[in-house]
Design an enzyme around this catalytic site. Structure first.
Site, PDB file in Angstrom:
ATOM      1  N   TYR A 251     -22.002  38.117  32.920  1.00 31.12           N
ATOM      2  CA  TYR A 251     -21.320  37.593  34.098  1.00 31.12           C
ATOM      3  C   TYR A 251     -21.912  38.087  35.423  1.00 31.12           C
ATOM      4  O   TYR A 251     -21.445  37.691  36.484  1.00 31.12           O
ATOM      5  CB  TYR A 251     -19.831  37.938  34.053  1.00 31.12           C
ATOM      6  CG  TYR A 251     -19.143  37.313  32.864  1.00 31.12           C
ATOM      7  CD1 TYR A 251     -18.949  35.943  32.804  1.00 31.12           C
ATOM      8  CD2 TYR A 251     -18.712  38.090  31.801  1.00 31.12           C
ATOM      9  CE1 TYR A 251     -18.335  35.360  31.712  1.00 31.12           C
ATOM     10  CE2 TYR A 251     -18.088  37.513  30.703  1.00 31.12           C
ATOM     11  CZ  TYR A 251     -17.909  36.154  30.662  1.00 31.12           C
ATOM     12  OH  TYR A 251     -17.298  35.581  29.581  1.00 31.12           O
TER      13      TYR A 251
ATOM     14  N   HIS B 248     -17.877  33.970  40.120  1.00 27.53           N
ATOM     15  CA  HIS B 248     -16.622  34.703  39.927  1.00 27.53           C
ATOM     16  C   HIS B 248     -16.778  36.191  40.232  1.00 27.53           C
ATOM     17  O   HIS B 248     -15.783  36.886  40.394  1.00 27.53           O
ATOM     18  CB  HIS B 248     -16.145  34.522  38.485  1.00 27.53           C
ATOM     19  CG  HIS B 248     -14.755  33.973  38.352  1.00 27.53           C
ATOM     20  ND1 HIS B 248     -13.981  33.525  39.395  1.00 27.53           N
ATOM     21  CD2 HIS B 248     -13.990  33.806  37.237  1.00 27.53           C
ATOM     22  CE1 HIS B 248     -12.801  33.106  38.943  1.00 27.53           C
ATOM     23  NE2 HIS B 248     -12.791  33.263  37.643  1.00 27.53           N
TER      24      HIS B 248
ATOM     25  N   TYR C 212     -11.303  41.695  32.914  1.00 25.81           N
ATOM     26  CA  TYR C 212     -11.641  40.282  33.099  1.00 25.81           C
ATOM     27  C   TYR C 212     -10.721  39.710  34.168  1.00 25.81           C
ATOM     28  O   TYR C 212      -9.617  40.188  34.406  1.00 25.81           O
ATOM     29  CB  TYR C 212     -11.603  39.470  31.797  1.00 25.81           C
ATOM     30  CG  TYR C 212     -12.739  39.858  30.882  1.00 25.81           C
ATOM     31  CD1 TYR C 212     -13.983  39.242  30.982  1.00 25.81           C
ATOM     32  CD2 TYR C 212     -12.578  40.883  29.951  1.00 25.81           C
ATOM     33  CE1 TYR C 212     -15.043  39.623  30.163  1.00 25.81           C
ATOM     34  CE2 TYR C 212     -13.635  41.262  29.133  1.00 25.81           C
ATOM     35  CZ  TYR C 212     -14.856  40.634  29.255  1.00 25.81           C
ATOM     36  OH  TYR C 212     -15.901  41.027  28.465  1.00 25.81           O
TER      37      TYR C 212
ATOM     38  N   ASN D  23      -8.745  37.161  34.849  1.00 25.73           N
ATOM     39  CA  ASN D  23      -7.369  36.672  34.722  1.00 25.73           C
ATOM     40  C   ASN D  23      -6.345  37.758  34.470  1.00 25.73           C
ATOM     41  O   ASN D  23      -5.145  37.498  34.524  1.00 25.73           O
ATOM     42  CB  ASN D  23      -7.280  35.605  33.632  1.00 25.73           C
ATOM     43  CG  ASN D  23      -8.058  34.359  33.991  1.00 25.73           C
ATOM     44  OD1 ASN D  23      -8.543  34.207  35.120  1.00 25.73           O
ATOM     45  ND2 ASN D  23      -8.187  33.457  33.038  1.00 25.73           N
TER      46      ASN D  23
ATOM     47  N   ASP E 106     -13.574  35.532  44.919  1.00 24.03           N
ATOM     48  CA  ASP E 106     -14.219  34.247  45.176  1.00 24.03           C
ATOM     49  C   ASP E 106     -13.195  33.203  45.600  1.00 24.03           C
ATOM     50  O   ASP E 106     -12.006  33.332  45.306  1.00 24.03           O
ATOM     51  CB  ASP E 106     -14.965  33.774  43.928  1.00 24.03           C
ATOM     52  CG  ASP E 106     -14.034  33.557  42.742  1.00 24.03           C
ATOM     53  OD1 ASP E 106     -13.351  34.515  42.333  1.00 24.03           O
ATOM     54  OD2 ASP E 106     -13.974  32.433  42.222  1.00 24.03           O
TER      55      ASP E 106
ATOM     56  N   ASN F  32      -6.515  32.650  39.399  1.00 26.52           N
ATOM     57  CA  ASN F  32      -5.817  33.375  38.333  1.00 26.52           C
ATOM     58  C   ASN F  32      -5.854  34.893  38.496  1.00 26.52           C
ATOM     59  O   ASN F  32      -4.922  35.581  38.099  1.00 26.52           O
ATOM     60  CB  ASN F  32      -6.357  32.968  36.965  1.00 26.52           C
ATOM     61  CG  ASN F  32      -5.939  31.567  36.587  1.00 26.52           C
ATOM     62  OD1 ASN F  32      -4.895  31.084  37.007  1.00 26.52           O
ATOM     63  ND2 ASN F  32      -6.766  30.894  35.803  1.00 26.52           N
TER      64      ASN F  32
END
Length: 188
Positions: free
Chosen positions: A14, A19, A64, A66, A91, A112
């Site tokens: 990632y 994100h 993560y 969320n 973001d 989220n």
């Protein structure tokens, strides 16, 4: 004391994705403040430093995106930091690439990570520094877009945005949210 948290997703796959703009800004801020993000507490990579006379905890939640609220909520409870002393860098697909928008409070706006933080803090009264990543193409899935990387042509623009987000967080701590909003909430 302030908590300054950059949102993103852990692991190499990632890195440099849309994100993860919060992680990028926190890394620059940590370098500027000479803070090592080596502590693994509250499900985050974090470190403690100073902005002027104010102690700050820099954080990159490892839950993560969320589930970011699990980490930030735990940290806020442990250090007894009120929501109005929490700064979140994340973001935003509703802003042009590289544009910043600072808000002292508000809803999750469909994000989220912010939704999770609101749920765990029980408050919308934390400051957000939103970094624009641009609108997703109509034919593209939102998850694919935010987990995608910026084109080469936008990398320098985004580096400038990460630096601006780091500087904005310093300004919030030193001079208050209004000063930072007046300087950074301008159209490019």
């Amino acid at each position: 004391m302030f908590i300054i948290a950059g949102l993103g997703n852990p692991s190499r796959e990632y890195e440099k994705t849309r994100h993860n703009v919060g992680f990028e800004a926190i890394d620059l801020l940590a370098d500027k403040l000479l803070v090592n993000l080596t502590d693994k507490k509250h499900r985050a990579c974090c470190g403690i430093g100073m902005i002027g006379t104010e102690k700050v905890i820099l954080s990159k939640p490892q839950t993560y995106m969320n589930l970011s609220g699990e980490s930030i909520g735990s940290m806020a409870d442990y250090y007894k930091v009120e929501p109005d002393h929490i700064i979140v860098i994340c973001d935003d697909i509703n802003l042009e690439e590289g544009q910043l928008r600072i808000r002292a409070k508000g809803s999750a706006g469909g994000h989220n990570g912010l939704k999770s933080i609101i749920n765990h803090l029980g408050s919308q009264e934390f400051l957000r520094i939103r970094v624009g990543v641009g609108e997703k193409p109509k034919e593209m899935d939102l998850a694919d877009y935010v987990l995608g990387r910026f084109p080469k042509a936008q990398e320098a623009l985004m580096e400038d945005a990460y630096k601006a987000a780091a500087e904005a967080s310093i300004m919030v701590v030193e001079d208050g949210a209004d000063a930072a909003m007046n300087l950074y909430n301008r159209k490019k």
